[in-house]
Design a protein around this motif. Sequence first.
Motif, PDB file in Angstrom:
ATOM      1  N   GLY A 189      -5.597   8.518   0.363  1.00 46.92           N
ATOM      2  CA  GLY A 189      -4.614   7.936   1.258  1.00 46.92           C
ATOM      3  C   GLY A 189      -5.134   7.857   2.679  1.00 46.92           C
ATOM      4  O   GLY A 189      -5.023   6.822   3.356  1.00 46.92           O
ATOM      5  N   ARG A 190      -5.708   8.947   3.159  1.00 46.87           N
ATOM      6  CA  ARG A 190      -6.275   8.958   4.516  1.00 46.87           C
ATOM      7  C   ARG A 190      -7.423   7.954   4.630  1.00 46.87           C
ATOM      8  O   ARG A 190      -7.603   7.283   5.649  1.00 46.87           O
ATOM      9  CB  ARG A 190      -6.747  10.384   4.837  1.00 46.87           C
ATOM     10  CG  ARG A 190      -7.185  10.591   6.267  1.00 46.87           C
ATOM     11  CD  ARG A 190      -7.105  12.072   6.637  1.00 46.87           C
ATOM     12  NE  ARG A 190      -7.727  12.925   5.641  1.00 46.87           N
ATOM     13  CZ  ARG A 190      -9.005  13.298   5.668  1.00 46.87           C
ATOM     14  NH1 ARG A 190      -9.780  12.869   6.653  1.00 46.87           N
ATOM     15  NH2 ARG A 190      -9.506  14.084   4.751  1.00 46.87           N
ATOM     16  N   TYR A 191      -8.198   7.860   3.577  1.00 48.04           N
ATOM     17  CA  TYR A 191      -9.336   6.939   3.523  1.00 48.04           C
ATOM     18  C   TYR A 191      -8.871   5.491   3.719  1.00 48.04           C
ATOM     19  O   TYR A 191      -9.366   4.762   4.590  1.00 48.04           O
ATOM     20  CB  TYR A 191     -10.002   7.114   2.156  1.00 48.04           C
ATOM     21  CG  TYR A 191     -11.360   6.495   1.947  1.00 48.04           C
ATOM     22  CD1 TYR A 191     -12.004   5.717   2.909  1.00 48.04           C
ATOM     23  CD2 TYR A 191     -12.019   6.692   0.729  1.00 48.04           C
ATOM     24  CE1 TYR A 191     -13.261   5.170   2.675  1.00 48.04           C
ATOM     25  CE2 TYR A 191     -13.269   6.147   0.483  1.00 48.04           C
ATOM     26  CZ  TYR A 191     -13.880   5.383   1.448  1.00 48.04           C
ATOM     27  OH  TYR A 191     -15.116   4.843   1.206  1.00 48.04           O
ATOM     28  N   MET A 192      -7.923   5.064   2.925  1.00 44.93           N
ATOM     29  CA  MET A 192      -7.515   3.666   2.946  1.00 44.93           C
ATOM     30  C   MET A 192      -6.730   3.305   4.203  1.00 44.93           C
ATOM     31  O   MET A 192      -6.860   2.200   4.727  1.00 44.93           O
ATOM     32  CB  MET A 192      -6.702   3.343   1.694  1.00 44.93           C
ATOM     33  CG  MET A 192      -7.501   3.397   0.406  1.00 44.93           C
ATOM     34  SD  MET A 192      -8.848   2.170   0.318  1.00 44.93           S
ATOM     35  CE  MET A 192     -10.265   3.140   0.854  1.00 44.93           C
ATOM     36  N   VAL A 193      -5.925   4.218   4.718  1.00 38.55           N
ATOM     37  CA  VAL A 193      -5.193   3.924   5.951  1.00 38.55           C
ATOM     38  C   VAL A 193      -6.171   3.795   7.120  1.00 38.55           C
ATOM     39  O   VAL A 193      -6.006   2.936   7.996  1.00 38.55           O
ATOM     40  CB  VAL A 193      -4.128   4.996   6.227  1.00 38.55           C
ATOM     41  CG1 VAL A 193      -3.441   4.742   7.576  1.00 38.55           C
ATOM     42  CG2 VAL A 193      -3.082   5.007   5.116  1.00 38.55           C
ATOM     43  N   ALA A 194      -7.214   4.617   7.133  1.00 35.37           N
ATOM     44  CA  ALA A 194      -8.220   4.517   8.187  1.00 35.37           C
ATOM     45  C   ALA A 194      -9.000   3.207   8.100  1.00 35.37           C
ATOM     46  O   ALA A 194      -9.371   2.629   9.120  1.00 35.37           O
ATOM     47  CB  ALA A 194      -9.182   5.701   8.109  1.00 35.37           C
ATOM     48  N   CYS A 195      -9.249   2.730   6.879  1.00 38.33           N
ATOM     49  CA  CYS A 195     -10.049   1.514   6.700  1.00 38.33           C
ATOM     50  C   CYS A 195      -9.244   0.237   6.909  1.00 38.33           C
ATOM     51  O   CYS A 195      -9.830  -0.808   7.196  1.00 38.33           O
ATOM     52  CB  CYS A 195     -10.653   1.494   5.290  1.00 38.33           C
ATOM     53  SG  CYS A 195     -12.032   2.635   5.065  1.00 38.33           S
ATOM     54  N   HIS A 196      -7.928   0.306   6.755  1.00 37.88           N
ATOM     55  CA  HIS A 196      -7.095  -0.901   6.847  1.00 37.88           C
ATOM     56  C   HIS A 196      -5.916  -0.674   7.786  1.00 37.88           C
ATOM     57  O   HIS A 196      -4.752  -0.749   7.368  1.00 37.88           O
ATOM     58  CB  HIS A 196      -6.590  -1.290   5.456  1.00 37.88           C
ATOM     59  CG  HIS A 196      -7.666  -1.634   4.489  1.00 37.88           C
ATOM     60  ND1 HIS A 196      -8.361  -2.823   4.528  1.00 37.88           N
ATOM     61  CD2 HIS A 196      -8.186  -0.936   3.437  1.00 37.88           C
ATOM     62  CE1 HIS A 196      -9.248  -2.854   3.547  1.00 37.88           C
ATOM     63  NE2 HIS A 196      -9.165  -1.724   2.877  1.00 37.88           N
ATOM     64  N   PRO A 197      -6.157  -0.405   9.069  1.00 41.40           N
ATOM     65  CA  PRO A 197      -5.030  -0.157   9.977  1.00 41.40           C
ATOM     66  C   PRO A 197      -4.188  -1.395  10.241  1.00 41.40           C
ATOM     67  O   PRO A 197      -3.086  -1.287  10.763  1.00 41.40           O
ATOM     68  CB  PRO A 197      -5.725   0.331  11.260  1.00 41.40           C
ATOM     69  CG  PRO A 197      -7.087  -0.276  11.199  1.00 41.40           C
ATOM     70  CD  PRO A 197      -7.462  -0.292   9.749  1.00 41.40           C
ATOM     71  N   ASP A 198      -4.688  -2.601   9.879  1.00 39.91           N
ATOM     72  CA  ASP A 198      -3.902  -3.805  10.121  1.00 39.91           C
ATOM     73  C   ASP A 198      -3.061  -4.217   8.924  1.00 39.91           C
ATOM     74  O   ASP A 198      -2.423  -5.272   8.946  1.00 39.91           O
ATOM     75  CB  ASP A 198      -4.820  -4.961  10.522  1.00 39.91           C
ATOM     76  CG  ASP A 198      -5.711  -5.425   9.376  1.00 39.91           C
ATOM     77  OD1 ASP A 198      -6.010  -4.596   8.488  1.00 39.91           O
ATOM     78  OD2 ASP A 198      -6.132  -6.602   9.380  1.00 39.91           O
ATOM     79  N   ALA A 199      -3.046  -3.407   7.848  1.00 41.38           N
ATOM     80  CA  ALA A 199      -2.232  -3.754   6.679  1.00 41.38           C
ATOM     81  C   ALA A 199      -0.767  -3.855   7.097  1.00 41.38           C
ATOM     82  O   ALA A 199      -0.230  -2.923   7.697  1.00 41.38           O
ATOM     83  CB  ALA A 199      -2.403  -2.705   5.585  1.00 41.38           C
ATOM     84  N   PRO A 200      -0.099  -4.967   6.784  1.00 36.85           N
ATOM     85  CA  PRO A 200       1.286  -5.123   7.247  1.00 36.85           C
ATOM     86  C   PRO A 200       2.246  -4.090   6.683  1.00 36.85           C
ATOM     87  O   PRO A 200       3.190  -3.691   7.363  1.00 36.85           O
ATOM     88  CB  PRO A 200       1.668  -6.536   6.770  1.00 36.85           C
ATOM     89  CG  PRO A 200       0.370  -7.240   6.553  1.00 36.85           C
ATOM     90  CD  PRO A 200      -0.598  -6.185   6.120  1.00 36.85           C
ATOM     91  N   THR A 201       2.028  -3.660   5.435  1.00 36.57           N
ATOM     92  CA  THR A 201       2.947  -2.723   4.794  1.00 36.57           C
ATOM     93  C   THR A 201       2.164  -1.730   3.942  1.00 36.57           C
ATOM     94  O   THR A 201       0.973  -1.915   3.667  1.00 36.57           O
ATOM     95  CB  THR A 201       3.938  -3.463   3.865  1.00 36.57           C
ATOM     96  OG1 THR A 201       3.210  -4.002   2.744  1.00 36.57           O
ATOM     97  CG2 THR A 201       4.662  -4.592   4.596  1.00 36.57           C
ATOM     98  N   VAL A 202       2.865  -0.698   3.492  1.00 35.86           N
ATOM     99  CA  VAL A 202       2.255   0.265   2.568  1.00 35.86           C
ATOM    100  C   VAL A 202       1.907  -0.413   1.245  1.00 35.86           C
ATOM    101  O   VAL A 202       0.909  -0.070   0.605  1.00 35.86           O
ATOM    102  CB  VAL A 202       3.203   1.465   2.350  1.00 35.86           C
ATOM    103  CG1 VAL A 202       2.704   2.369   1.221  1.00 35.86           C
ATOM    104  CG2 VAL A 202       3.331   2.272   3.643  1.00 35.86           C
ATOM    105  N   ASP A 203       2.712  -1.386   0.828  1.00 35.72           N
ATOM    106  CA  ASP A 203       2.391  -2.124  -0.395  1.00 35.72           C
ATOM    107  C   ASP A 203       1.024  -2.791  -0.294  1.00 35.72           C
ATOM    108  O   ASP A 203       0.261  -2.823  -1.262  1.00 35.72           O
ATOM    109  CB  ASP A 203       3.451  -3.176  -0.683  1.00 35.72           C
ATOM    110  CG  ASP A 203       4.738  -2.573  -1.234  1.00 35.72           C
ATOM    111  OD1 ASP A 203       5.786  -3.214  -1.070  1.00 35.72           O
ATOM    112  OD2 ASP A 203       4.695  -1.482  -1.822  1.00 35.72           O
TER     113      ASP A 203
END
Length: 462
Positions: A189-203
């Motif tokens: 979870g920490r990995y992907m949030v750090a790599c994609h901070p511009d993701a519009p939503t958690v989905d």
Amino acid sequence: MPVPGPSPAQSSPPAAAARFGTHGRGADAVTGGKPALPTGPALPFGPAARPSRPFSAPAPEALPVPGEGPGGDAVAEPVREAAAATATPNPALERIMRGPSGVGTEGLFFTPRQAPPAAPPAPAVAPDVPAPRAAAGGRPIPGLYHHPVPEPDPARVEEVSRRIKRWAVDEVEAYPPEWEDQFDGFSVGRYMVACHPDAPTVDHLMIATRLMVAENVVDDCYCEDHGGSPVGLGGRLLLAHTALDPVHTTAEYQSEWAQSLLSDAPRRSYRSAMEYFTRAATPSQADRYRHDMARLHMGYLAEAAWAETKYVPEVSEYLAMRQFNNFRPCPTITDTVGGYELPADLHAMPAMQRVIALAGNATTISNDLYSYTKELDSPGLHLNLPVVIAAREGLSDKEAYLKAVDIHNDLMHAFEAAAAELAVSCPDPRVVRFLRGVAVWVDGNHYWHQSNTYRYSLPDFW
């Protein structure tokens, strides 16, 4: 987490952009609808119902710009320098690089922005702008070229971690209870949030997170930690790949193939993750991902062949293998996770392919360096760049490791130079946004390796 702000529309496409096709000229080029992503229980097998234009790219004026937020300056600063050196100034490119300004725009960016220059000299940084916080835990490899990132949004990390564990354990049954500590220690979870901070939503974040976990299930169960073996790997990988790239066969054998996709954890994981992905991606984005996964599997097979024959490759051969057995499938989906599309002809440009390849190569060598001591402790000879350099060039372990750091740094500089060059030569806002997303992914990938002290520790070479 705020969504990046829009960049100004181009009043007229620069000549360089016209050479690559007429893209991004207004709302008639793309549509803006964004359907919700699938959530909940496992999807039924077979083609998923999907919107006619899922995640169509917003019009160019709605796209965010590079150079702001984590990792952006890695691309944007060389672009600014190159643009300044151009004989004919390009106001449209300067506006894209600068981004929106004025009252109400400050909150559209991930981190505080540089103050605009009052005169030709370089812009000054406002004195009250805080530097990004260092990653929690771990320390970076001394001398390794990288860019620090802010801590990922803790609320998103918690929610992605909760959802992915439920998917991996309950939905696809990829991890038995005895592997739970390893799954938690991976900190995906920490990995992907750090790599994609511009993701519009958690989905949107879950698209990348499922695919990342599925790739690791295949690697663990077929190749390495949990029963993996080079013997017979080609057959296993081929059948798993059909979960990504469906088999089209006769009615007599179609159902048998479909049932085979539920027969083991790797195939269940690939099948489910790909179904979620294809509901969110356009057909060209999905085909692009399949292609990069075929590249990955070819790299797995080369490494397995060397293991079977006990062959230590030349350094050049190892680096060639690592261009295929690497992280490339992850940054190549940065637009899907960001909720837009880089059109197929722009993604396929040789210059863009070079940028993506260099990003994958640099981050994979970073993985070699951070996982060095972990792999030394594993049974048998585990190839990584320092091990190959030591064996082939007669260097000590320390000398070989430090040379591998230099190779990583050279690849990073080449990546940033290639990205800056492309942003200048083809300043379509979608190209610029994608380049920025790849740069952010590179930085987030380093952050995860540095901070994941559960998995990694550094050698005592300093």
